[in-house]
Design an enzyme around this catalytic site. Structure first.
Site, PDB file in Angstrom:
ATOM      1  N   ASP A  60     -16.511  -0.828 -20.632  1.00 53.76           N
ATOM      2  CA  ASP A  60     -17.649  -1.148 -19.762  1.00 53.76           C
ATOM      3  C   ASP A  60     -17.548  -0.293 -18.515  1.00 53.76           C
ATOM      4  O   ASP A  60     -17.031  -0.721 -17.483  1.00 53.76           O
ATOM      5  CB  ASP A  60     -17.630  -2.643 -19.392  1.00 53.76           C
ATOM      6  CG  ASP A  60     -17.766  -3.554 -20.596  1.00 53.76           C
ATOM      7  OD1 ASP A  60     -18.415  -3.136 -21.580  1.00 53.76           O
ATOM      8  OD2 ASP A  60     -17.244  -4.678 -20.550  1.00 53.76           O
ATOM      9  N   LYS A  76     -25.122  -7.074 -29.803  1.00 58.66           N
ATOM     10  CA  LYS A  76     -25.754  -8.406 -29.727  1.00 58.66           C
ATOM     11  C   LYS A  76     -27.213  -8.368 -30.197  1.00 58.66           C
ATOM     12  O   LYS A  76     -28.122  -8.781 -29.473  1.00 58.66           O
ATOM     13  CB  LYS A  76     -25.661  -8.956 -28.301  1.00 58.66           C
ATOM     14  CG  LYS A  76     -24.224  -9.145 -27.805  1.00 58.66           C
ATOM     15  CD  LYS A  76     -24.195  -9.844 -26.451  1.00 58.66           C
ATOM     16  CE  LYS A  76     -22.796 -10.135 -25.950  1.00 58.66           C
ATOM     17  NZ  LYS A  76     -22.037  -8.957 -25.487  1.00 58.66           N
ATOM     18  N   ASP A 123     -33.533 -10.169 -33.109  1.00 63.17           N
ATOM     19  CA  ASP A 123     -34.921  -9.722 -33.300  1.00 63.17           C
ATOM     20  C   ASP A 123     -35.445 -10.375 -34.580  1.00 63.17           C
ATOM     21  O   ASP A 123     -34.757 -11.222 -35.172  1.00 63.17           O
ATOM     22  CB  ASP A 123     -34.952  -8.185 -33.393  1.00 63.17           C
ATOM     23  CG  ASP A 123     -36.279  -7.598 -32.902  1.00 63.17           C
ATOM     24  OD1 ASP A 123     -37.341  -8.157 -33.261  1.00 63.17           O
ATOM     25  OD2 ASP A 123     -36.236  -6.591 -32.188  1.00 63.17           O
ATOM     26  N   ALA A 165     -36.652  -8.525 -40.328  1.00 64.13           N
ATOM     27  CA  ALA A 165     -36.736  -7.172 -40.903  1.00 64.13           C
ATOM     28  C   ALA A 165     -36.061  -6.163 -39.982  1.00 64.13           C
ATOM     29  O   ALA A 165     -35.348  -5.253 -40.436  1.00 64.13           O
ATOM     30  CB  ALA A 165     -38.194  -6.788 -41.127  1.00 64.13           C
ATOM     31  N   THR A 166     -36.258  -6.328 -38.672  1.00 66.04           N
ATOM     32  CA  THR A 166     -35.686  -5.377 -37.717  1.00 66.04           C
ATOM     33  C   THR A 166     -34.172  -5.503 -37.676  1.00 66.04           C
ATOM     34  O   THR A 166     -33.445  -4.498 -37.656  1.00 66.04           O
ATOM     35  CB  THR A 166     -36.300  -5.606 -36.317  1.00 66.04           C
ATOM     36  OG1 THR A 166     -37.712  -5.458 -36.441  1.00 66.04           O
ATOM     37  CG2 THR A 166     -35.772  -4.609 -35.305  1.00 66.04           C
ATOM     38  N   THR A 208     -19.061 -16.261 -22.888  1.00 66.33           N
ATOM     39  CA  THR A 208     -17.908 -16.853 -22.184  1.00 66.33           C
ATOM     40  C   THR A 208     -18.151 -16.972 -20.684  1.00 66.33           C
ATOM     41  O   THR A 208     -17.347 -17.565 -19.970  1.00 66.33           O
ATOM     42  CB  THR A 208     -16.646 -16.000 -22.436  1.00 66.33           C
ATOM     43  OG1 THR A 208     -16.997 -14.624 -22.378  1.00 66.33           O
ATOM     44  CG2 THR A 208     -16.070 -16.292 -23.791  1.00 66.33           C
ATOM     45  N   GLN A 214     -16.211 -14.580 -15.638  1.00 68.36           N
ATOM     46  CA  GLN A 214     -15.852 -15.376 -16.818  1.00 68.36           C
ATOM     47  C   GLN A 214     -15.486 -16.797 -16.399  1.00 68.36           C
ATOM     48  O   GLN A 214     -14.862 -16.994 -15.358  1.00 68.36           O
ATOM     49  CB  GLN A 214     -14.667 -14.741 -17.566  1.00 68.36           C
ATOM     50  CG  GLN A 214     -14.920 -13.344 -18.087  1.00 68.36           C
ATOM     51  CD  GLN A 214     -15.837 -13.328 -19.311  1.00 68.36           C
ATOM     52  OE1 GLN A 214     -16.504 -14.318 -19.620  1.00 68.36           O
ATOM     53  NE2 GLN A 214     -15.890 -12.220 -19.997  1.00 68.36           N
ATOM     54  N   GLY A 221     -11.736  -6.449 -20.867  1.00 72.66           N
ATOM     55  CA  GLY A 221     -12.475  -5.414 -20.148  1.00 72.66           C
ATOM     56  C   GLY A 221     -11.825  -5.086 -18.824  1.00 72.66           C
ATOM     57  O   GLY A 221     -10.871  -4.310 -18.747  1.00 72.66           O
ATOM     58  N   ARG A 222     -12.325  -5.736 -17.766  1.00 72.46           N
ATOM     59  CA  ARG A 222     -11.934  -5.372 -16.405  1.00 72.46           C
ATOM     60  C   ARG A 222     -10.428  -5.404 -16.140  1.00 72.46           C
ATOM     61  O   ARG A 222      -9.946  -4.540 -15.389  1.00 72.46           O
ATOM     62  CB  ARG A 222     -12.707  -6.245 -15.402  1.00 72.46           C
ATOM     63  CG  ARG A 222     -14.176  -5.810 -15.309  1.00 72.46           C
ATOM     64  CD  ARG A 222     -15.058  -6.874 -14.728  1.00 72.46           C
ATOM     65  NE  ARG A 222     -15.199  -8.010 -15.657  1.00 72.46           N
ATOM     66  CZ  ARG A 222     -15.998  -9.047 -15.445  1.00 72.46           C
ATOM     67  NH1 ARG A 222     -16.734  -9.086 -14.350  1.00 72.46           N
ATOM     68  NH2 ARG A 222     -16.077 -10.020 -16.327  1.00 72.46           N
TER      69      ARG A 222
HETATM   70  O1  C5P Z   1     -14.285  -7.533 -18.161  1.00 66.62           O
HETATM   71  P1  C5P Z   1     -14.143  -8.644 -19.164  1.00 66.62           P
HETATM   72  O2  C5P Z   1     -12.760  -8.746 -19.765  1.00 66.62           O
HETATM   73  O3  C5P Z   1     -14.652  -9.968 -18.629  1.00 66.62           O
HETATM   74  O4  C5P Z   1     -15.104  -8.167 -20.343  1.00 66.62           O
HETATM   75  C1  C5P Z   1     -15.431  -8.972 -21.445  1.00 66.62           C
HETATM   76  C2  C5P Z   1     -16.294  -8.195 -22.397  1.00 66.62           C
HETATM   77  O5  C5P Z   1     -16.635  -9.055 -23.476  1.00 66.62           O
HETATM   78  C3  C5P Z   1     -17.593  -7.683 -21.834  1.00 66.62           C
HETATM   79  O6  C5P Z   1     -17.827  -6.422 -22.453  1.00 66.62           O
HETATM   80  C4  C5P Z   1     -18.637  -8.695 -22.282  1.00 66.62           C
HETATM   81  O7  C5P Z   1     -19.890  -8.098 -22.521  1.00 66.62           O
HETATM   82  C5  C5P Z   1     -18.047  -9.161 -23.608  1.00 66.62           C
HETATM   83  N1  C5P Z   1     -18.430 -10.499 -24.057  1.00 66.62           N
HETATM   84  C6  C5P Z   1     -18.199 -11.654 -23.311  1.00 66.62           C
HETATM   85  N2  C5P Z   1     -18.559 -12.880 -23.814  1.00 66.62           N
HETATM   86  C7  C5P Z   1     -19.120 -12.972 -25.029  1.00 66.62           C
HETATM   87  C8  C5P Z   1     -19.364 -11.816 -25.785  1.00 66.62           C
HETATM   88  C9  C5P Z   1     -18.992 -10.578 -25.270  1.00 66.62           C
HETATM   89  O8  C5P Z   1     -17.650 -11.573 -22.215  1.00 66.62           O
HETATM   90  N3  C5P Z   1     -19.400 -14.168 -25.516  1.00 66.62           N
END
Ligand code: C5P
Length: 229
Positions: A12, A63, A66, A69-70, A116, A186, A206-207
């Protein structure tokens, strides 16, 4: 350093260049990467192809949500690329269409149950009477019925989900933080070790890695925590 393929590092970041720099900094400390909506419009698919060609595991967190079909055709388009995992929203019709779209391919499609970042007050504000766990359990059953490969949930629901699904069903948990780590937005979080102990097959971080001063060190510590070290 042996990378743990169960750790998906979320790329990200504001540009493909920065994401590429992060993958280079991580080196052999990571082998699985998640590309999401931030990079998708600005070269994310080129990076995905690069990573796939380099032998990395790629999770496309798009994610999809839609009409049938799409969704079916979009999943079919992704199925030929060589990515490992794709997300769709965990609605019965969407998941059934995704199962048709990926038929015959090696792509794993998983349903996003409840983000989350949502806790009970946030769910009430959207209009859901059920709590996160009830919603996650319902959507897990619907994912099984639709014939897709797994779900995304917070680590806090993983144990209950694991008890109700086959062993090879994927449970992918974001919302993972080291003990005492900054939660950011989160709400429903756990440590890497606890997420896996609860039944997660994969974790997404992520972070704590992509914003770390030393991402390689952060990934190494997270991998050690995953192993209970
Ligand atoms: O930075 P962090 O560890 O919070 O990133 C979590 C990643 O997981 C992000 O890319 C977020 O879009 C993704 N995600 C989430 N919760 C979900 C599905 C995906 O945080 N239910």
């Amino acid at each position: 350093m042996n990378a743990d393929p169960r750790l998906y590092v979320a790329l990200d970041l504001p540009s493909v260049g920065e994401a590429r720099t992060l993958t280079q900094a991580l080196g052999d400390a990571a082998i699985s990467y998640k590309i999401g909506l931030q990079l998708l419009p600005i070269g994310g698919m080129d990076l995905a192809r690069e990573l796939i060609d380099a032998g990395k595991n790629v999770f496309l967190d798009f994610k999809f949500h839609d009409i049938d079909a799409t969704v079916e055709k979009a999943v079919h388009s992704v199925a030929g690329l060589g990515a490992n995992i794709l997300t769709v929203h965990a609605r019965p019709d969407v998941m059934a269409a995704a199962a048709r779209g990926k038929a015959g391919s090696g792509l794993k499609v998983i349903g996003v149950t409840v983000l989350t970042s949502l806790d009970k007050p946030a769910l009430e504000a959207i209009g859901y009477a059920d709590d996160a766990k009830t919603l996650v359990m319902n959507r897990t059953q619907q994912a099984l019925d639709a014939g897709i490969d797994g779900i995304v949930s917070s680590p806090l629901e993983a144990r209950a989900v694991r008890a109700s699904v086959p062993d090879d069903f994927l449970i992918v948990t974001p919302g993972v933080r080291m003990p005492g780590g900054d939660k950011g937005d989160q709400k429903r979080v756990a440590t890497p070790f606890d997420a896996l102990q609860s039944g997660a097959s994969h974790i997404v971080v992520g972070r704590p890695i992509n914003a770390a001063r030393d991402p390689r060190q952060a990934a190494t510590e997270i991998t050690a925590n995953m192993r209970g070290e």
